[in-house]
Every structure is written in C-alpha cells, then in structure tokens.
Design a protein around this motif. Structure first.
Motif, PDB file in Angstrom:
ATOM      1  N   UNK A 211      -8.036   3.847  -5.568  1.00 38.36           N
ATOM      2  CA  UNK A 211      -6.672   3.469  -5.209  1.00 38.36           C
ATOM      3  C   UNK A 211      -5.700   3.650  -6.366  1.00 38.36           C
ATOM      4  N   UNK A 212      -6.139   3.290  -7.540  1.00 36.52           N
ATOM      5  CA  UNK A 212      -5.252   3.415  -8.697  1.00 36.52           C
ATOM      6  C   UNK A 212      -4.808   4.858  -8.892  1.00 36.52           C
ATOM      7  N   UNK A 215      -2.559   6.532  -6.158  1.00 39.56           N
ATOM      8  CA  UNK A 215      -1.248   5.924  -5.936  1.00 39.56           C
ATOM      9  C   UNK A 215      -0.109   6.921  -6.163  1.00 39.56           C
ATOM     10  N   UNK A 278     -13.349   2.112 -10.505  1.00 40.52           N
ATOM     11  CA  UNK A 278     -13.632   0.974  -9.630  1.00 40.52           C
ATOM     12  C   UNK A 278     -13.016   1.216  -8.260  1.00 40.52           C
ATOM     13  N   UNK A 279     -13.790   0.958  -7.241  1.00 40.98           N
ATOM     14  CA  UNK A 279     -13.286   1.155  -5.888  1.00 40.98           C
ATOM     15  C   UNK A 279     -13.266   2.616  -5.487  1.00 40.98           C
TER      16      UNK A 279
ATOM     17  N   UNK B 210      -3.906  -5.355 -10.128  1.00 39.22           N
ATOM     18  CA  UNK B 210      -4.044  -3.906 -10.086  1.00 39.22           C
ATOM     19  C   UNK B 210      -4.062  -3.439  -8.631  1.00 39.22           C
ATOM     20  N   UNK B 211      -3.886  -2.160  -8.445  1.00 43.21           N
ATOM     21  CA  UNK B 211      -3.818  -1.615  -7.090  1.00 43.21           C
ATOM     22  C   UNK B 211      -5.108  -1.840  -6.315  1.00 43.21           C
ATOM     23  N   UNK B 212      -6.212  -1.654  -6.991  1.00 44.17           N
ATOM     24  CA  UNK B 212      -7.490  -1.837  -6.303  1.00 44.17           C
ATOM     25  C   UNK B 212      -7.609  -3.249  -5.740  1.00 44.17           C
ATOM     26  N   UNK B 215      -5.185  -4.379  -2.884  1.00 47.66           N
ATOM     27  CA  UNK B 215      -5.264  -3.630  -1.624  1.00 47.66           C
ATOM     28  C   UNK B 215      -5.592  -4.534  -0.446  1.00 47.66           C
ATOM     29  N   UNK B 278      -7.909  -1.505 -14.690  1.00 51.78           N
ATOM     30  CA  UNK B 278      -7.117  -0.296 -14.940  1.00 51.78           C
ATOM     31  C   UNK B 278      -5.859  -0.314 -14.068  1.00 51.78           C
ATOM     32  N   UNK B 279      -4.750  -0.020 -14.680  1.00 53.11           N
ATOM     33  CA  UNK B 279      -3.499  -0.017 -13.932  1.00 53.11           C
ATOM     34  C   UNK B 279      -2.968  -1.407 -13.678  1.00 53.11           C
TER      35      UNK B 279
END
Ligand SMILES: [Zn+2]
Ligand SMILES: [Zn+2]
Lengths: 428, 428
Positions: A211-212, A215, A278-279, B210-212, B215, B278-279
């Motif tokens: 996802x990061x 984006x 991750x993810x 973070x985005x992950x 979500x 991250x992010x």
DNA sequence: CAGGCATGCCTG
DNA sequence: CAGGCATGCCTG
C-alpha cells in the motif's frame, strides 16, 4: 520438455483416470483451453482474431469429470481490464479499458475442447490460478541471460547469481534482461512478465505492490499508469494487465526480434517494492515468470526466474551463495523437524480447501517418513509437500511414503527430458 | 513555570524588540490567543460559549510585526472536523462533522489580543504548528504515572522507563496511563493526547498512521472511526479530532476526576503503528503530549511523554538505558562531527524556507564553534540546532557562537524556574 | 560503498 | 518468551 515444478508431465503416455499424476496435467489442459477460448484482448495489434476456429475433437481427454470437480471453470465476467501506457497525464488516474466481452458460455463442455498440440498445452499462465513456472524453451528456443558485471559491490543495483539462478536487485532499479530466441517467433509475439510467490503456501496469492508504495503520493508513481504493479518494463509499448479471472498482474511488451548480428534483445525491468515490504511481498520469495506468447495468447516459451528485491543485492547474494555451499554438504532433517514441517505445511495447504485435513506422520526409523491422506486432490498437496521437504533438504522423495486408503502412493520421480513419470498402485 | 524546549520564556521581564529570544515567546502567545479566539468546538458539552468575552488590551506585546513576519496567522477554513466514537458501524466510513465555522477575520490585530493570564499562555497545542511540549503541572497539579510492573520480559506489551522517562510499548497494546490532579479541575475538563515528532527536523510534520495500517482492510480498523489516528483511547466517549488549521490528530476524552480514595484516573491508550513503519513514523522518535483543557479549550496542564512503539519493548528499553548509562561519562564531539551535524541540520531546517541557506562553520580550537546566519528567523533555527547539538552531547551552549550580520548572537541559557533569559548584543 | 546498527519476526 | 536472524539504512 522439462518437468513442471509441482507434478511431472507426460508426453506420449495416455492419461490414467485412476492415477493422480495426470491430475495437474489435466488442470493445465483445461485452463489453457479456456485461456485460448476467452483470450485476452489487448488494445494494440498483436492479438487478432482471437476467438476464431477452435476445432473440437478430443479423444485423449477422458476425465472431464475433473473439470467440475475442480470447480474453477465457471465464467466470471470476461472483461479484460487493460491499463494503457502512460501518456504523461498528471492526474494519475488508473485508466482501464474494458475491451472485450466474451460471448462464450460460462462452462465449456469438455468434449468440445480442441485437439491442442503439446506445445500449446504449456498454458499461458495469465489466467491460471496456479501459474506454471516450469522452464520451457519451446520451439523458438526462448531463454534469457544477464550481461556480465563488474565485480558487484555490496549495494550494486542488481546482480545475477549463476549458482542460484537468481536475480538480486534494488527496488526501482532498471535491470537489463537479455532475451534470446533461436528461431524467429511469428509477428505479433509478445513478452509477458508476471510475479508469483515461490512458496506453495502463497502461490495462490496475487503479487502486488504494498500500500505504501502503490500510493498516489509515491514519487515513483508520478505519471505511471499502474502504481499497483510490482513489475515495470521500460517501454513505451508496455501494457499493464490485470487478469479478470485471477486478478494477477502482468506487464506485456511486443517481443522484438533481436537485431541482425545480435543474439538477444534487451528489456529493462524494474521491481517496485522491496521483498520485505509489509503488507506486500512481506519477505516472501517470488519468482518472475517470463513467457513468450503468440498473438492468440498461446505460450511459446517460458522462463521462471527467482528474484530478491532488496537494499543490498551484493551482500544478500553473497550470503545466499555461502549458505548454499554450506548446504552442499548434505544434511538430513531430524524426525522432529520433518514432522513439524509436514504438519505446518499440511495445515497451510489444507486450510482453505473443503478437503479432509487429516494428515498423519510417523517414521519407521530416521530415514523413512509416512503420510496418510485421503481424496484425489491430496496427491497434489503431497507433491508440494514433498518438494518443500526436499528443498529444505529434510529428505528426498525416496524417503517419503504416502498412503491413500491404505494403498501406498508412489511419487513420480523427476526424470530427464523425454522421460515419463509413473503413478500407480503397488502393494506395500 | 518551566522553559519551553526551543526557546526560554520570560516571566516578568519586558520583551526586547531587538532581541530574538522573545520571538518564540511571542509565537506561543499569539498562537495561544488565536486558539482561544477560534476555539475548538467539540460535539459534546465540554466546551461551551467558546467565543465569548475576549477582552482586548495589551501593553506587554510590542512586537506585533513578528506576527506577519511569521506568516502563519492567516485564517484557513475554520471548520473543526470531528470524528465521532464508533457506533459499531461496519462500513467504516470516516464520519466527520463540521461543527463550527468561525466568523472571526483571518488576521487578528495584535493589539486586540487579550490580557491573558500566564497560565493561559501555556497554549493548547492542538492548533499550534509547533505544539508546546513542555511539562507544566498547572494549577490543578496535572501529572501522570504508570503502575508498577512485574519484571518486564523482552516482549512485554509495555514498560515505562523511569530513567529515560519514556514509554516502550507494543503496537496495538492497551497501555494503562494514570493521570493525577492535586485539585479538582472544573467540570467539562477534557484530556487530550496528541503525538508529535521529537526531532526538530520533523516537529512540523503531522503524526499519522502509515498507509498500510490505516487501510480499510486492516483488522485493527474494523468498526473504528479513525483508522488514520495513531493514538487511540479506550473509551466510548473518545473523540478523534483533526485540527482544521494544522491537520494534527488528537484524541480527546472527558477528564473524569479520580474516584474518592483514588489518587488517579486510568485511561487505556493504544498506539497503532510501529515506530519503524515505513511511510509513517519511519523510525522517527515521537512523544505524546497529554493536555488537560477546560471547556474553553484552554490548557490547564501538560505532560509530554517520550514513547517508542516497537516489537520488543523490554529489549529496547534495556538497550536504551544501557546506552544512556554509558553516555553518562560525558563525551565531546570532534570538530568534524560537530561540523557535519551542523551542516546536516541546517540543510534540513533551511530547506523548506525562503530564508538564506547560508551557514558557515568554523572552529577556533576544539572547543568553540561558530555559525554565521542572516535574517531574524534564523535565530529560531539556531536554537533548534544548539539543542540538537547539546542533545547529542557534541557541545554545550557555551561552546557555540553565532553571528548575524557580523554581530554575535548570544543564546539564552536555560535557567531554573523564575529565571530570566537574556538575548542582546555584545562585542566579541 | 562497506561495516555495522536497528528492529521486526522466526525458531526452539 | 529469549536468542538470534533478516534486512533496511545510517555512518564514516
Ligand atoms: Zn512496497
Ligand atoms: Zn504502520
């Protein structure tokens, strides 16, 4: 013709309705056929007249019952979504064209399937839930290679390990891959790259960016039409596809024949997540399956390549090669470690199926391990498990016994080109 | 009254228009006042009549020119977006109510600012671009503590280090924080928790998940109204706010007075990302600023707490404490290390400003370091830099000289409660 | 660019 | 749950 990773393929031998080794073979057959029928319609001229003349006559296939048993062959909505190459739009919307809707019925009667030549059986994995990952040069002698490198530093952008047949590459780095064909493939041939998780536990999961990194705000996604795609190909003619049936991502470019005097054509590929994301990949190894496909979507050749996307390709390559060398002194698993692995794998494999989850392990001595399973499909899982055990160097095929309804199953053994495998019943 | 982290505050002394140490003081003052004027309207009864009677008269403040220079005081759209507590909706939409629009003009004339009592100057950081992070018990004696723990294991869910005054906590773990007040705050008082990056380079960035992890698909976000908020408070009366001006996230709960016989009230907080995400936090240390605020949004007390959200709180606490002990043998930076730090910091700090990026470093000997800067705002950055250098134990304030237009700037020295700072010009 | 730390997570 | 690996990234 080499063996597939999961089950061996037969070449001339008749299919055995009672055996199970033909199972996966049939799976390939039927899905390949569906692929051919449904097709994948691309918005450029490489594929034309996809749906024409599929002659129907089938004598070899007598196990049509597997089709419905398999249950995957109902027709979803057959729209092929295609992402066009970027035209430097700044709004980053994911342009999807719905370019084709099959008028074919959802389920094709098995006896209407075509007499397909062996080569064509090697499926285009784009519509296959479990994509084929076996290497197969095909009639055009499809293969790939990498240019020689100056001694790779710890953080070189990419490095290819011959020893492991594996590519180590930085995220986002442009990696030049050389593609070879011994004979000229027909015009309209394309090259497809698709990522697949290597471990059997994850093969069914679609490989995407995390996802990061997918984006909109990611710098790497500026003016790119397919932020969610892991694999990018540096070509203005690259098309980013999402298979409508399986959801799998791939990138497709017209296969250009090598210039005269050149033995290969180079494409630049980028891999847009770290293996550790991750993810996303989440530290799960993947391989890239490169396929050469003709304008009907039939596979003309295939090459699977293990890949590790990481921050330090040089370091990690060295580490893995050292580990491999150390392992070359063969090393056996203990009874316990084999048991644990079998139990874990079987839980993972059986978990999402309606099949009985019963697996027993026992060992007569430290050398032979026994599994008891039921049901036809379990043979497939056994093969996966066997492969995993072998890969982890816990045991060899010879050390594994499997029983089904009190009858011992015999694993087919990988053989050289042109060999047949055997899968029958024998008394203990 | 304690000193702020960045610049010292004066209590009785008059402001010096020529000096710069009063700069940040004014910033606090003005932003606090803006806060009071614009207010933050919460959808429950804690804040009422926010906009009433702000009497205007100001004699102390004579440097209103800083206001426009600072440039942050233009009014954006003053809608306070409020996320209501979850009512177990399954569709996970982010419910935002726009509950209030100020009719106040964009810029408040400085001479209309109120005569605000010193306590009220301690701003509610929710609307401050650089939130205050100084600890301040206030008139109600606001403080926090943690329960004693069984000897923390490596992977205990949370552990508080007295030595570092720092909380180490697993992501997603419910962490009980005890809040104390010596006197009963008025009804309608609320407790706010807001995360702020600790390092000066990042203080201006809003802390988010973070985005992950933010979500929709994340398990932790099921039925939660604020997936993007890092801090959660386990309370049906928790409100998740996004400050309309700064974009900063915070969670707010009614402050319940301790039960009779109890000296504290416990709230459970969860921190929904790893420090390494991250992010997101991206390995940047943060602190949680807890503020007690009355029903007008005025700050009654503040407590900032360093926090590390990690997989192994026990291990990481031990490591940090060991490191601190080792550092207690004081240790000086080399000329080079100071130079490097100064250059790096100055690049980071000046990068996103229209100010001249010129910074020179030189050292007369190994003990004194000199910086040359221009422009008024640079003093603020110098202070940040000085703090960073001190924090890294490279040098003390005494060792740093700063010049502005060939005149030496003198840093104010932190003093004890009630002290004054000084910032003027002296000959070298 | 290499050494080595930081930090999540796997294994026993 | 602790030891220790895996792997991104910081520092010199
Ligand atoms: Zn990623
Ligand atoms: Zn996160």
């Amino acid at each position: 013709m080499t063996a597939t990773r999961i089950c061996e393929m037969e070449e001339d031998k008749e299919y055995e309705p009672t055996g199970s080794s033909s199972y996966s073979n049939l799976e390939l057959t039927s899905e390949e056929t569906m692929k051919q029928i449904w097709g994948e319609i691309l918005p450029f001229g490489f594929f034309k007249e996809i749906m024409e003349e599929i002659s129907v006559s089938n004598s070899d296939l007598e196990n049509g019952d597997y089709i419905s048993q398999h249950g995957n062959l109902v027709s979803p909505s057959y729209e092929t979504s295609v992402v066009t190459p970027s035209t430097s739009t700044s709004d980053m919307t994911y342009t999807e064209y719905s370019v084709g809707q099959s008028e074919y019925p959802g389920v094709i009667p098995i006896n209407q399937l075509a007499a397909i030549k062996p080569d064509q059986l090697k499926l285009a994995q784009a519509t296959c839930a479990l994509p084929a990952t076996n290497n197969w040069q095909g009639q055009y002698g499809f293969s790939l290679s990498f240019g020689v490198q100056e001694k790779p530093t710890k953080t070189t952008a990419w490095t290819y390990s011959e020893m492991k047949d594996k590519l180590f590459v930085n995220m986002g780095a442009a990696c030049p891959v050389r593609f070879h064909t011994k004979h000229l493939p027909p015009p309209g041939t394309i090259l497809r790259a698709m990522a697949v998780f290597t471990k059997p536990e994850y093969v069914t999961e679609v490989v995407k960016r995390c996802l990061t990194h997918s984006s909109r705000n990611e710098a790497s996604n500026e003016n790119h039409p397919a932020p969610e795609h892991l694999i990018r190909c540096e070509s203005s003619q690259a098309y980013y596809l999402v298979d409508p049936t399986t959801g799998r991502h791939s990138v497709v470019v017209p296969y250009e024949n090598p210039q005269v005097g050149m033995s290969f054509i180079v494409y630049l590929f980028r891999f847009m997540c770290l293996g550790s994301c991750v993810g996303g990949l989440n530290r799960r190894p993947i391989q890239i399956v490169f396929t050469l496909e003709n304008d009907r979507g039939l596979c003309l050749g295939r090459r699977a390549l293990e890949i590790r996307i990481c921050a330090c390709p040089g370091r990690d390559r060295r580490n893995e090669e050292n580990l491999l060398e150390k392992q070359h002194e063969p090393q056996q698993g203990t009874v316990d470690s084999v048991k644990r692995t079998v139990v874990r794998l079987s839980q993972e494999l059986w978990n999402n199926t309606p099949l009985p989850k019963k697996v027993k392990t026992s060992s007569d001595d430290d050398k032979i391990f026994t599994l008891e399973v039921r049901g036809r499909k379990n043979y497939e899982y056994l093969c996966i498990m066997r492969d995993a055990l072998e890969k982890q160097r816990y045991l060899t095929s010879e050390q594994l016994r499997a029983y089904q309804h009190d009858k011992e199953l015999h694993f087919s053994k990988p053989k050289k080109k042109g060999n047949k495998n055997s899968s029958g019943e024998e008394s203990d």
